[in-house]
Design a protein around this motif. Structure first.
Motif, PDB file in Angstrom:
ATOM      1  N   SER A 237       0.813  -1.219   0.000  1.00  0.00           N
ATOM      2  CA  SER A 237       0.000   0.000   0.000  1.00  0.00           C
ATOM      3  C   SER A 237       0.844   1.265   0.000  1.00  0.00           C
ATOM      4  CB  SER A 237      -0.922  -0.001   1.205  1.00  0.00           C
ATOM      5  OG  SER A 237      -0.152  -0.182   2.360  1.00  0.00           O
ATOM      6  N   SER A 238       2.165   1.129   0.215  1.00  0.00           N
ATOM      7  CA  SER A 238       2.960   2.348   0.235  1.00  0.00           C
ATOM      8  C   SER A 238       3.458   2.752  -1.154  1.00  0.00           C
ATOM      9  CB  SER A 238       4.122   2.171   1.196  1.00  0.00           C
ATOM     10  OG  SER A 238       4.599   0.873   1.151  1.00  0.00           O
ATOM     11  N   TYR A 239       3.190   1.933  -2.136  1.00  0.00           N
ATOM     12  CA  TYR A 239       3.659   2.260  -3.486  1.00  0.00           C
ATOM     13  C   TYR A 239       2.508   2.736  -4.383  1.00  0.00           C
ATOM     14  CZ  TYR A 239       8.278   0.547  -2.631  1.00  0.00           C
ATOM     15  OH  TYR A 239       9.552   0.422  -2.141  1.00  0.00           O
ATOM     16  N   SER A 240       2.855   3.612  -5.292  1.00  0.00           N
ATOM     17  CA  SER A 240       1.885   4.070  -6.291  1.00  0.00           C
ATOM     18  C   SER A 240       2.525   3.907  -7.661  1.00  0.00           C
ATOM     19  CB  SER A 240       1.553   5.542  -6.071  1.00  0.00           C
ATOM     20  OG  SER A 240       0.952   5.712  -4.815  1.00  0.00           O
ATOM     21  N   PHE A 241       1.777   3.347  -8.560  1.00  0.00           N
ATOM     22  CA  PHE A 241       2.272   3.177  -9.928  1.00  0.00           C
ATOM     23  C   PHE A 241       1.337   3.914 -10.872  1.00  0.00           C
ATOM     24  CE2 PHE A 241       4.076  -0.432  -7.754  1.00  0.00           C
ATOM     25  CZ  PHE A 241       5.315  -0.615  -8.333  1.00  0.00           C
ATOM     26  N   PHE A 242       1.921   4.673 -11.756  1.00  0.00           N
ATOM     27  CA  PHE A 242       1.123   5.268 -12.825  1.00  0.00           C
ATOM     28  C   PHE A 242       1.595   4.614 -14.113  1.00  0.00           C
ATOM     29  CE2 PHE A 242       0.747   9.046 -15.841  1.00  0.00           C
ATOM     30  CZ  PHE A 242      -0.496   8.633 -16.286  1.00  0.00           C
ATOM     31  N   ILE A 243       0.681   3.866 -14.745  1.00  0.00           N
ATOM     32  CA  ILE A 243       1.023   3.094 -15.935  1.00  0.00           C
ATOM     33  C   ILE A 243       0.615   3.908 -17.154  1.00  0.00           C
ATOM     34  CG2 ILE A 243       0.711   0.863 -17.095  1.00  0.00           C
ATOM     35  CD1 ILE A 243       1.683   0.517 -14.188  1.00  0.00           C
ATOM     36  N   THR A 244       1.576   4.186 -18.020  1.00  0.00           N
ATOM     37  CA  THR A 244       1.231   5.010 -19.177  1.00  0.00           C
ATOM     38  C   THR A 244       0.689   4.181 -20.344  1.00  0.00           C
ATOM     39  OG1 THR A 244       3.461   4.847 -20.023  1.00  0.00           O
ATOM     40  CG2 THR A 244       2.987   6.730 -18.616  1.00  0.00           C
ATOM     41  N   SER A 245       0.942   2.879 -20.310  1.00  0.00           N
ATOM     42  CA  SER A 245       0.436   2.039 -21.402  1.00  0.00           C
ATOM     43  C   SER A 245      -1.093   2.122 -21.439  1.00  0.00           C
ATOM     44  CB  SER A 245       0.864   0.592 -21.181  1.00  0.00           C
ATOM     45  OG  SER A 245       0.084  -0.249 -21.979  1.00  0.00           O
ATOM     46  N   LEU A 246      -1.632   2.233 -22.654  1.00  0.00           N
ATOM     47  CA  LEU A 246      -3.085   2.327 -22.768  1.00  0.00           C
ATOM     48  C   LEU A 246      -3.725   0.942 -22.734  1.00  0.00           C
ATOM     49  CD1 LEU A 246      -3.314   5.136 -25.477  1.00  0.00           C
ATOM     50  CD2 LEU A 246      -3.570   5.363 -23.005  1.00  0.00           C
ATOM     51  N   ASP A 247      -2.896  -0.084 -22.493  1.00  0.00           N
ATOM     52  CA  ASP A 247      -3.407  -1.457 -22.494  1.00  0.00           C
ATOM     53  C   ASP A 247      -3.430  -2.098 -21.115  1.00  0.00           C
ATOM     54  OD1 ASP A 247      -4.035  -1.603 -25.151  1.00  0.00           O
ATOM     55  OD2 ASP A 247      -1.998  -2.174 -25.753  1.00  0.00           O
ATOM     56  N   LEU A 248      -3.386  -1.284 -20.055  1.00  0.00           N
ATOM     57  CA  LEU A 248      -3.393  -1.842 -18.705  1.00  0.00           C
ATOM     58  C   LEU A 248      -4.603  -2.763 -18.487  1.00  0.00           C
ATOM     59  CD1 LEU A 248      -2.225  -1.850 -15.791  1.00  0.00           C
ATOM     60  CD2 LEU A 248      -3.688   0.097 -15.313  1.00  0.00           C
ATOM     61  N   HIS A 249      -5.721  -2.384 -19.113  1.00  0.00           N
ATOM     62  CA  HIS A 249      -6.965  -3.140 -18.892  1.00  0.00           C
ATOM     63  C   HIS A 249      -6.904  -4.557 -19.459  1.00  0.00           C
ATOM     64  CE1 HIS A 249      -7.312  -1.386 -22.886  1.00  0.00           C
ATOM     65  NE2 HIS A 249      -8.119  -2.395 -23.178  1.00  0.00           N
ATOM     66  N   THR A 250      -5.899  -4.828 -20.294  1.00  0.00           N
ATOM     67  CA  THR A 250      -5.823  -6.173 -20.878  1.00  0.00           C
ATOM     68  C   THR A 250      -5.059  -7.151 -19.982  1.00  0.00           C
ATOM     69  OG1 THR A 250      -3.790  -5.643 -22.049  1.00  0.00           O
ATOM     70  CG2 THR A 250      -5.839  -5.253 -23.235  1.00  0.00           C
ATOM     71  N   LEU A 251      -4.467  -6.628 -18.897  1.00  0.00           N
ATOM     72  CA  LEU A 251      -3.661  -7.496 -18.032  1.00  0.00           C
ATOM     73  C   LEU A 251      -4.507  -8.148 -16.942  1.00  0.00           C
ATOM     74  CD1 LEU A 251      -0.290  -5.728 -17.330  1.00  0.00           C
ATOM     75  CD2 LEU A 251      -1.043  -6.999 -19.311  1.00  0.00           C
ATOM     76  N   ASP A 252      -4.028  -9.283 -16.471  1.00  0.00           N
ATOM     77  CA  ASP A 252      -4.662  -9.953 -15.345  1.00  0.00           C
ATOM     78  C   ASP A 252      -4.081  -9.352 -14.062  1.00  0.00           C
ATOM     79  OD1 ASP A 252      -5.635 -11.573 -13.430  1.00  0.00           O
ATOM     80  OD2 ASP A 252      -4.613 -13.400 -14.112  1.00  0.00           O
ATOM     81  N   LEU A 253      -4.874  -8.538 -13.389  1.00  0.00           N
ATOM     82  CA  LEU A 253      -4.369  -7.842 -12.195  1.00  0.00           C
ATOM     83  C   LEU A 253      -4.920  -8.468 -10.914  1.00  0.00           C
ATOM     84  CD1 LEU A 253      -4.725  -4.212 -13.565  1.00  0.00           C
ATOM     85  CD2 LEU A 253      -2.638  -5.556 -13.423  1.00  0.00           C
ATOM     86  N   GLU A 254      -5.438  -9.662 -11.045  1.00  0.00           N
ATOM     87  CA  GLU A 254      -6.058 -10.359  -9.917  1.00  0.00           C
ATOM     88  C   GLU A 254      -5.124 -10.413  -8.687  1.00  0.00           C
ATOM     89  OE1 GLU A 254      -9.152 -11.328 -10.109  1.00  0.00           O
ATOM     90  OE2 GLU A 254      -9.237 -12.296  -8.144  1.00  0.00           O
ATOM     91  N   ASP A 255      -3.840 -10.686  -8.937  1.00  0.00           N
ATOM     92  CA  ASP A 255      -2.894 -10.850  -7.824  1.00  0.00           C
ATOM     93  C   ASP A 255      -2.612  -9.553  -7.083  1.00  0.00           C
ATOM     94  OD1 ASP A 255      -2.707 -13.423  -8.471  1.00  0.00           O
ATOM     95  OD2 ASP A 255      -0.719 -13.338  -9.403  1.00  0.00           O
ATOM     96  N   TYR A 256      -2.910  -8.448  -7.678  1.00  0.00           N
ATOM     97  CA  TYR A 256      -2.525  -7.161  -7.080  1.00  0.00           C
ATOM     98  C   TYR A 256      -3.698  -6.394  -6.489  1.00  0.00           C
ATOM     99  CZ  TYR A 256       0.935  -8.439 -10.600  1.00  0.00           C
ATOM    100  OH  TYR A 256       1.807  -9.133 -11.376  1.00  0.00           O
ATOM    101  N   LYS A 257      -4.916  -6.861  -6.796  1.00  0.00           N
ATOM    102  CA  LYS A 257      -6.043  -5.989  -6.463  1.00  0.00           C
ATOM    103  C   LYS A 257      -6.313  -5.876  -4.973  1.00  0.00           C
ATOM    104  CE  LYS A 257      -9.894  -9.102  -7.503  1.00  0.00           C
ATOM    105  NZ  LYS A 257     -10.954  -9.356  -8.447  1.00  0.00           N
ATOM    106  N   TYR A 258      -5.790  -6.822  -4.156  1.00  0.00           N
ATOM    107  CA  TYR A 258      -5.982  -6.714  -2.710  1.00  0.00           C
ATOM    108  C   TYR A 258      -4.767  -6.112  -2.011  1.00  0.00           C
ATOM    109  CZ  TYR A 258      -9.757  -9.936  -3.743  1.00  0.00           C
ATOM    110  OH  TYR A 258     -10.887 -10.513  -4.265  1.00  0.00           O
ATOM    111  N   SER A 259      -3.782  -5.732  -2.798  1.00  0.00           N
ATOM    112  CA  SER A 259      -2.519  -5.310  -2.181  1.00  0.00           C
ATOM    113  C   SER A 259      -2.587  -3.910  -1.600  1.00  0.00           C
ATOM    114  CB  SER A 259      -1.409  -5.342  -3.234  1.00  0.00           C
ATOM    115  OG  SER A 259      -1.682  -4.361  -4.210  1.00  0.00           O
ATOM    116  N   GLY A 260      -3.569  -3.128  -1.998  1.00  0.00           N
ATOM    117  CA  GLY A 260      -3.634  -1.742  -1.525  1.00  0.00           C
ATOM    118  C   GLY A 260      -2.708  -0.835  -2.312  1.00  0.00           C
ATOM    119  N   THR A 261      -1.980  -1.401  -3.268  1.00  0.00           N
ATOM    120  CA  THR A 261      -1.083  -0.575  -4.091  1.00  0.00           C
ATOM    121  C   THR A 261      -1.929   0.314  -5.006  1.00  0.00           C
ATOM    122  OG1 THR A 261       0.220  -2.575  -4.231  1.00  0.00           O
ATOM    123  CG2 THR A 261       0.965  -0.737  -5.560  1.00  0.00           C
TER     124      THR A 261
END
Ligand code: GLU
Length: 897
Positions: A237-261
């Motif tokens: 939860s202490s990290y913030s990422f700003f992803i510039t790729s316009l394809d972020l929505h195509t990734l499987d983010l299941e593993d990260y969604k509870y991380s608070g990041t």
């Protein structure tokens, strides 16, 4: 023959007439060239789908059919690409689309420029200027750069790290870099290495405390970077990422969604439009070509390039339709080596730049320069529900992000404890956190065991999180350096966000509460002393003297001498002790007194020793003295006997200290404590004089410490325990009672001395404002209520690791103590009282005798008294002359002196 020629002409005229009335005729078949990267089948599929839809629909080109001529190109092979496009051009093309790769695309663009064929591209180009026959549907880099700046400004990031993959990214990031320089933002720019191991770089970022990261890379690289960031502990939860790729929505983010990041990205494609166009189904089959590790087959796999390709075909069709209205368009074969060009190319590209339409990538419109600078972006944030659109961006309104407020966020993050992997830092300390003893090579959490390991395990099960245990790097609990104001140990790791939780025998203190947050305590304790058990004393030669204190013995001697003297004097004074030495002689000349000095002492000692003697007092006074002495001796002897029995059966154990105050008052027994712990802090900040003195004493020793003569502050409890064991009673260790209890269960010659001088608890620490506090405290309450904490304590204190070894040893602390004056003082009082009464009786008897003598011999009573006194004193030996008739009240003349 003539009739058939006629009929043919008629048809031709009719067609021409009809055509001139409606539109200028486009050829029936219009070929569009498509060039695609071989790695991704979806854009090509979208290209074909779009042509099919246009042909079916007939809205844009009612009389013509668009036909695709497509080719999949190997990556970065411009020569091959040029050959293929030239082949296609020989068939006659109205436009060429693709490929997305920047270098190949510029080759194709130059060919198209030469032949005046419109070239439509969809990839993000590094060139800011376009050539005349080129048009790009991808948002223009400068406009994208503005979007990045707006998002970063909305978040109020003032320091961040830019991680980029390719040099071309700098074109997009240029604006951000410029703005940052003028606004004084602190930026670190780092290039992702060419390998696929980004962990060293990510660790370096972590080590430098860079917490806000702008990540510019392709979707494939992004998936790997995020995975590796999670592996090295950046997905917290202490990290913030700003992803510039316009394809972020195509990734499987299941593993990260509870991380608070905070993972935020941008999306150009409009998923609703894709669904409305019923395209997801059509393309989902192609998603199997994707690397399933990178692409989630359940989520939409509609990449930006695919959507742009689809839109590009529609834009070409629309522009062709417009062109058709104004010109008689012919498509002709062209030779790359020839000088011939397509005369309608110029018009068509102009129509394209004028197109305004709704596409899968939102509203499509080009500025006067022919760039797509107006577009809408969805701003996405990763939440436990998945990637959610929180706002949108457009070049006119900028970004308008409404972030969840703190109150909204708390339950959100508390929920995110579920399935989250927390890093738990601890300090090695028996029996709380220990390395497992095993012949096998252990890894991960398996390496550790102990009370707090079990506690965190139970808490994690109740709260639903996973955890990774780690040993605190500097082996300290956490103490504040008053000079620098910095913490060390577990507390520091929480502050630096190197750990999410800290659990150990970590005390909750006021100072620590200012630096971190604590859960409710899971164990209560307090400072006490660990010391060597007092050794059994060898029986002393004079142990028979032990039942009485020295005082009592002195008083007894004095009583003996006093009583003997009293008896001697009283016996001399009382006439009844003066007896006829020859009983047969009725008129003795002299009377005898048995109680001379020697006999008196003998009589008293004989009765004191319970032996008696031949002498017997006759007068009431002397009998009184004897009686009272006998009473005295009875009590004294029975007390002595009783206490002697106790002294002989019970071993005498003596400890030189019995409390912290005893320690403070002496300097012979040295003492110490754990250097970085709460016990040290307690003494350092103490206001009580004794504790202050102890701290000064310890500090003085510490200053004069050498490697061979270490100071009082130890690194761990274990070190203190060893020092006490080796000290032969010359070292005491100030330690917490719960830990003392553990060691005294196993090392039987150690014991706790005195009670606790303070009271505190051990809690689970986490960084200030942590959203996990409530959930973890609740879990601890639950463990308390279900007695789990008691069971775990009993397991680690009494059973495991040699527990219960000193079971038989305890208990024998009650030693019989000598009887003091307070116990037997009354006997002496009785003795003195009896003595006084005896003296009084003796006086009466003396006076009575004096009176008898006066009556027989005449004279005054007082003179008679004086005379009798003198004769009693002057008389030497045991005889005195008879003054009146012996045995009668009638005075005898011959007995006169
Ligand atoms: N429980 C202590 C702490 O949290 C460590 C041991 C001690 O200071 O006695 O710092």
């Amino acid at each position: 023959m003539a009739s058939s020629i006629h009929s043919c002409l008629l048809v031709a005229i009719t067609i021409l007439t009809l055509a001139s009335k409606t539109t200028l005729a486009l050829p029936e078949v219009i070929r569009i060239g498509g060039l695609f990267d071989s790695s991704d089948p979806m854009p090509e599929s979208a290209f074909r789908q779009a042509l099919d839809r246009i042909n079916e629909n007939g809205r844009f080109l009612p009389k013509s059919n668009l036909v695709s001529l497509s080719e999949r190109l190997p990556p970065n092979d411009s020569h091959f690409a040029s050959r293929r496009v030239c082949q296609m051009l020989r068939n006659g093309l109205a436009a060429v689309l693709g490929p997305s790769s920047s270098s190949t695309s510029s080759h194709i663009q130059s060919i198209c420029d030469a032949l005046e064929i419109p070239h439509v591209s969809t990839g993000c180009q590094s060139r800011l200027r376009r050539t005349h026959y080129a048009i790009n549907l991808h948002p223009h880099p400068t406009a994208l750069g503005q979007a990045y700046v707006d998002v970063i400004r909305t978040w109020e990031w003032t320091a961040f790290t830019i991680l980029y993959e390719e040099e071309e990214a700098m074109v997009r990031l240029q604006h951000l870099l410029k703005v940052s320089t003028t606004s004084g933002y602190k930026i670190n720019v780092r290039k992702l290495p060419q390998t696929d191991n980004y962990r060293p770089l990510l660790k370096e970022i972590d080590g430098k405390g860079e917490r806000q990261i702008v990540l510019d890379c392709s979707a494939e690289t992004l998936a790997v970077v995020l995975k590796q960031a999670q592996q090295v502990g950046l997905i917290t939860s202490s990290y913030s990422f700003f992803i510039t790729s316009l394809d972020l929505h195509t990734l499987d983010l299941e593993d990260y969604k509870y991380s608070g990041t905070n993972i935020t990205g941008l999306r150009l494609v409009d998923l609703n439009k894709i669904k409305a166009a019923n395209l997801t189904k059509a393309y989902s089959s192609t998603s199997r070509y994707y690397n399933p590790a990178v692409m989630n087959p359940n989520a939409t796999t509609f990449t930006t390039e695919t959507a742009l390709t689809y839109d590009a075909v529609h834009m070409i069709a629309k522009a062709l339709g417009e062109l058709d209205r104004s010109q008689d368009v012919r498509v002709k074969p062209l030779n790359c080596d020839g000088t011939d060009t397509w005369i309608h190319g110029n018009s068509l590209i102009n129509y394209m730049t004028l197109v305004e339409m709704e596409g899968l990538t939102g509203f499509i419109k080009f500025d006067t320069q022919g760039y797509r600078t107006f577009f809408h972006l969805s701003i996405l944030e990763l939440t436990p529900e998945g990637l959610t659109s929180v706002s949108s961006w457009n070049p006119i309104d900028g970004a308008n992000i409404t972030r969840p407020t703190a109150t909204d966020a708390t339950p959100l993050l508390a929920d995110s404890l579920v399935n989250k992997t927390l890093i738990v830092s601890s300090k090695l300390s028996d029996p709380y956190f220990m390395l497992k003893e095993s012949s096998k090579m252990l890894a991960g959490n398996d390496r550790f065991e102990g009370f707090v390991v079990d506690v965190i395990d139970e808490v994690s099960k109740l709260s639903g999180f996973k955890y990774t245990l780690q040993i605190v790097a500097d082996s300290n609990y956490g103490s504040l350096n008053p000079e620098t104001g910095e913490w060390n140990g577990v507390i520091r790791e929480l502050q630096d966000e190197k750990a999410d939780l800290g659990i150990a025998d970590l005390s909750i203190t006021y100072d620590r509460e200012q630096a971190v947050d604590f859960s409710l305590p899971f164990m209560n304790t307090g400072i006490s002393i660990l010391y060597k058990k007092p050794q059994k004393q060898p029986p002393s030669l004079f142990s028979f003297l032990s039942p009485f204190s020295v005082e009592v013995w002195i008083y007894m001697c004095a009583a003996y001498v006093g009583i003997s003297l009293s008896l001697f004097i009283l016996a001399r004074l009382t006439p009844l002790e003066w007896v006829n030495p020859h009983p047969c002689d009725p008129n003795p000349k002299e009377l005898e007194n048995n109680f001379n000095f020697l006999n008196s002492t003998w009589f008293t000692i004989g009765s004191l020793m319970q032996q008696g003697c031949d002498l017997a007092p006759k007068a009431t006074s002397t009998r009184m003295v004897a009686g009272i002495w006998w009473f005295f001796t009875m009590i004294i002897i029975s007390s002595y006997t009783a206490n002697l029995a106790a002294f002989l059966t019970i071993e005498r154990v003596e400890s030189p200290i019995s409390s912290v105050d005893d320690l403070a008052k002496q300097t012979k027994i040295k003492y110490g404590l754990v250097g970085s712990g709460s016990t040290g802090a307690f003494f350092r900040d103490a206001k009580i004089a004794n504790y202050q003195r102890m701290w000064q004493f310890m500090e003085a020793i510490n200053r004069s410490s050498t490697p061979s003569n270490p100071g009082p502050f130890t690194k761990s409890n274990m070190e203190g325990v060893k020092r006490v064991q080796d000290s032969k009673g010359l070292y005491a260790f100030l330690m917490e009672s719960s830990t003392i209890e553990f060691f005294t269960e196993r090392i039987c010659d150690l014991t706790q001395v005195g009670g606790m001088i303070d009271s505190k608890g051990y809690g689970i620490a986490m960084k200030t404002g942590s959203p996990y506090r409530a959930a973890i405290s609740q879990a601890i309450l639950k463990l308390q209520e279900t007695n789990r904490l008691l069971i775990l304590k009993s397991r680690w204190w009494k059973e495991k690791r040699g527990g219960g070894a000193c079971k038989d040893e305890g208990g024998g602390s009650s030693a019989a103590s000598e009887l003091g004056l307070a116990n037997v003082g009354g006997v002496f009082v009785v003795l003195v009282g009896g003595l006084l009464i005896a003296a009084f009786i003796s006086l009466c008897e003396f006076a009575w005798e004096a009176r008898q003598v006066v009556n027989e011999q005449g004279g005054s009573f007082w003179k008679g008294m004086l005379r009798e006194f003198r004769s009693a004193i002057r008389t030497t030996g045991n005889s005195k002359p008879v003054k009146r008739r012996y045995g009668s009240s009638v005075p005898r003349s011959e007995s006169k002196l």
